[in-house]
Design a protein around this motif. Structure first.
Motif, PDB file in Angstrom:
ATOM      1  N   LEU A   1       0.825  -1.194   0.000  1.00  0.00           N
ATOM      2  CA  LEU A   1       0.000   0.000   0.000  1.00  0.00           C
ATOM      3  C   LEU A   1       0.865   1.251   0.000  1.00  0.00           C
ATOM      4  N   TYR A   2       1.958   1.236   0.729  1.00  0.00           N
ATOM      5  CA  TYR A   2       2.890   2.365   0.765  1.00  0.00           C
ATOM      6  C   TYR A   2       3.507   2.579  -0.617  1.00  0.00           C
ATOM      7  N   GLU A   3       3.872   1.468  -1.249  1.00  0.00           N
ATOM      8  CA  GLU A   3       4.467   1.589  -2.571  1.00  0.00           C
ATOM      9  C   GLU A   3       3.455   2.097  -3.587  1.00  0.00           C
ATOM     10  N   LEU A   4       2.180   1.792  -3.344  1.00  0.00           N
ATOM     11  CA  LEU A   4       1.148   2.252  -4.244  1.00  0.00           C
ATOM     12  C   LEU A   4       0.899   3.752  -4.096  1.00  0.00           C
ATOM     13  N   LEU A   5       0.984   4.267  -2.904  1.00  0.00           N
ATOM     14  CA  LEU A   5       0.675   5.674  -2.640  1.00  0.00           C
ATOM     15  C   LEU A   5       1.902   6.579  -2.717  1.00  0.00           C
ATOM     16  N   ALA A   6       3.085   6.071  -2.602  1.00  0.00           N
ATOM     17  CA  ALA A   6       4.289   6.899  -2.573  1.00  0.00           C
ATOM     18  C   ALA A   6       4.475   7.723  -3.835  1.00  0.00           C
ATOM     19  N   PRO A   7       4.133   7.214  -5.066  1.00  0.00           N
ATOM     20  CA  PRO A   7       4.356   8.032  -6.260  1.00  0.00           C
ATOM     21  C   PRO A   7       3.516   9.293  -6.280  1.00  0.00           C
ATOM     22  N   TYR A   8       2.434   9.353  -5.500  1.00  0.00           N
ATOM     23  CA  TYR A   8       1.583  10.545  -5.503  1.00  0.00           C
ATOM     24  C   TYR A   8       2.170  11.703  -4.693  1.00  0.00           C
TER      25      TYR A   8
ATOM     26  N   TYR B   1      -1.576   4.861   9.983  1.00  0.00           N
ATOM     27  CA  TYR B   1      -2.624   5.260   9.042  1.00  0.00           C
ATOM     28  C   TYR B   1      -2.780   4.228   7.918  1.00  0.00           C
ATOM     29  N   LEU B   2      -1.689   3.666   7.461  1.00  0.00           N
ATOM     30  CA  LEU B   2      -1.766   2.647   6.423  1.00  0.00           C
ATOM     31  C   LEU B   2      -2.483   1.416   6.948  1.00  0.00           C
ATOM     32  N   ASN B   3      -2.257   1.060   8.179  1.00  0.00           N
ATOM     33  CA  ASN B   3      -2.973  -0.077   8.777  1.00  0.00           C
ATOM     34  C   ASN B   3      -4.462   0.216   8.879  1.00  0.00           C
ATOM     35  N   ARG B   4      -4.823   1.478   9.134  1.00  0.00           N
ATOM     36  CA  ARG B   4      -6.230   1.844   9.215  1.00  0.00           C
ATOM     37  C   ARG B   4      -6.877   1.799   7.849  1.00  0.00           C
TER      38      ARG B   4
END
Length: 485
Positions: free
Chosen positions: A5-12, A33-36
């Motif tokens: 999920l972090y890798e998915l959101l990091a490019p933004y 927050y990612l766990n939530r």
């Protein structure tokens, strides 16, 4: 699931649409927050999650604003300190280096101070500091000791101003002197105590002078005289111990002071004495015997006034001096009678057959001197006889001369009650230079006869017939003067 999920959101992040930097994967807030997000349904990501994030952002903004309002000064100060931290840290490092370099010098000075003020060895500086600390702790006691001479002088001055009737201040002065003397005996090596003792001795000398001066008072009483002699014995014991007599030197001092008072009282008669000298000059210049019977009474009038007043003062003061002396300095029981008898016969110029034979100690010229009272009445009689011989010839009136001679006999009898009768030494006072009978004692014999008759009557009234005499005098007051003889 957090890592994909972090890798998915990091490019933004860090893009033109969102210039924010990419958060760290190790950040706990990011991981939380990612766990939530992984637990939320897909529909909420587009519906409720943006609103929740906006609300949280707004709440955080409000919290930051309130925090900025509350901690404005602290933030400004922190900012300033942070800006000066670049210059402060190098300065602190420099001063720390200087302190590190100065520590050995400080250690050397501490070692030197320890060696200088060590208690194991004698040190003058340390002794001075100890003395200073000791004086600081005992400053109240030192102040009390330094005030002792002032208190003593005040007590003596107040006693002198208030007179001989005040005994409290003199007693306090003697107590203070005893206390200072005790301190001097205990601390003889102390310069302070020695200085105070010296000042005290000067004050006591002043007190001694005042006491001696009080003995010359005209109206001194027996009680005051006894108190004064008692104080002198305490203040100046050397005056009481240098002589083998019981009265010591104080007896002679007392007689000298009272004699000075008598002389000063007699000197008050100098105006009358000047008039008597004028009459004496007139008598010596006028050698015409015819004028002797005409104006003789007027020539001797001033001399008669002078002699009457002189004899009156002499009689009162001589009796008071000798009687007060005997009361203050009583003789021993074994010498009272013999001293009085010897004084009486010595004043008469005769030798007593009942007088005891002088002992070898009395015949020794190096033996102690006799009592001052044994020769004092002779000096008094010498003053009186010298005055009478000088001025009595000026009085030519017979009744006036008899009155003066009777007054002299009363004076001799008054002093005779104390063992100093000098009536026979005055036998030549009645001698007249113009007497043609040869003996020149007729006037004196007549005065003696009249005096003895009058003394006998007074003695008979005082001894056996005192009650009858008083009753007769009481009855005689109701009679006429011619009926009472």
């Amino acid at each position: 699931m957090a890592d994909p999920l972090y890798e998915l959101l990091a490019p933004y992040f860090d893009s033109p649409a969102s210039p924010r930097p990419v958060p760290s994967v190790q950040d706990q807030v990011t991981a939380k927050y990612l766990n939530r997000l992984s637990t939320l349904p897909l529909a909420s990501l587009t519906s409720s999650e943006p609103q929740s994030l906006a609300q949280s952002s707004h709440t955080a903004l409000l919290s930051l604003q309130s925090l900025s309002a509350r901690s404005n000064s602290a933030l400004v100060a922190s900012s300033e300190h942070l800006s000066s931290l670049r210059t402060t840290l190098p300065q602190l490092a420099t001063e720390a280096e200087s302190l590190r370099n100065d520590i050995p010098k400080l250690d050397e000075q501490a070692v030197a101070f320890s060696e200088k003020y060590s208690r194991s060895a004698e040190n003058e500086v340390l002794d001075r500091r100890k003395k200073a600390l000791l004086m600081a702790r005992n400053v109240d006691r030192l102040s009390d000791i330094l005030d002792l001479p002032t208190l003593l002088s005040s007590a003596i001055s107040s006693s002198t101003a208030q007179g001989a009737s005040n005994t409290t201040n003199y007693a306090s002065a003697l107590d203070l002197h005893s206390h200072i003397k005790r301190l001097h005996l205990l601390y003889q090596d102390s310069e302070l105590v020695s200085s105070i003792y010296q000042q005290t001795e000067e004050a006591m000398q002043e007190m001694t002078s005042n006491l001696i001066s009080s003995l010359r008072a005209q109206n001194i009483k027996l009680a005051a005289g006894m108190r004064t002699i008692g104080w002198l014995r305490r203040v100046a014991p050397e005056l009481d111990g240098n002589s083998s007599n019981r009265e010591g030197t104080l007896g002679a001092l007392f007689l000298v002071c009272r004699l000075a008072t008598l002389v000063s009282m007699l000197s008050a008669l100098d105006p009358l004495r000047d008039l008597a000298d004028q009459e004496a000059a007139i008598r010596l210049r006028d050698d015409n015997p015819t004028k002797k019977g005409t104006d003789a009474w007027s020539i001797g009038q001033q001399t008669e006034r002078y002699l009457k007043r002189y004899i009156e003062i002499f009689r009162e003061q001589s009796f008071a001096i000798v009687s007060m002396y005997k009361s203050i300095f009583p003789s021993g029981p074994d010498t009272t009678a013999s001293d009085d008898l010897g004084l009486k016969f010595k004043s008469l110029g005769l030798r007593s057959v009942s007088q005891p034979t002088p002992t070898p100690q009395q015949q020794d010229p190096l033996s102690p001197l006799p009592s001052a009272l044994s020769t004092f009445p002779l000096h008094l009689v010498g003053l009186l006889t010298m005055t009478l011989k000088q001025y009595l010839p000026n009085v030519q009136d017979k009744s006036s001369r008899e009155s003066l001679l009777t007054q002299v006999l009363y004076c001799a009898g008054s002093l005779g009650r104390l063992g100093g009768d000098f009536s026979l030494l005055l036998a030549d006072l009645g001698q007249d230079d113009s007497d043609e009978e040869g003996d020149g004692h007729g006037e004196w014999v007549e005065a003696m006869k009249k005096h003895r008759v009058l003394a006998g009557k007074l003695e008979s009234l005082a001894s056996g017939g005192s009650v009858r005499g008083m009753k007769g005098l009481a009855d005689g007051r109701a009679k006429s003067p011619n009926e009472v003889k």
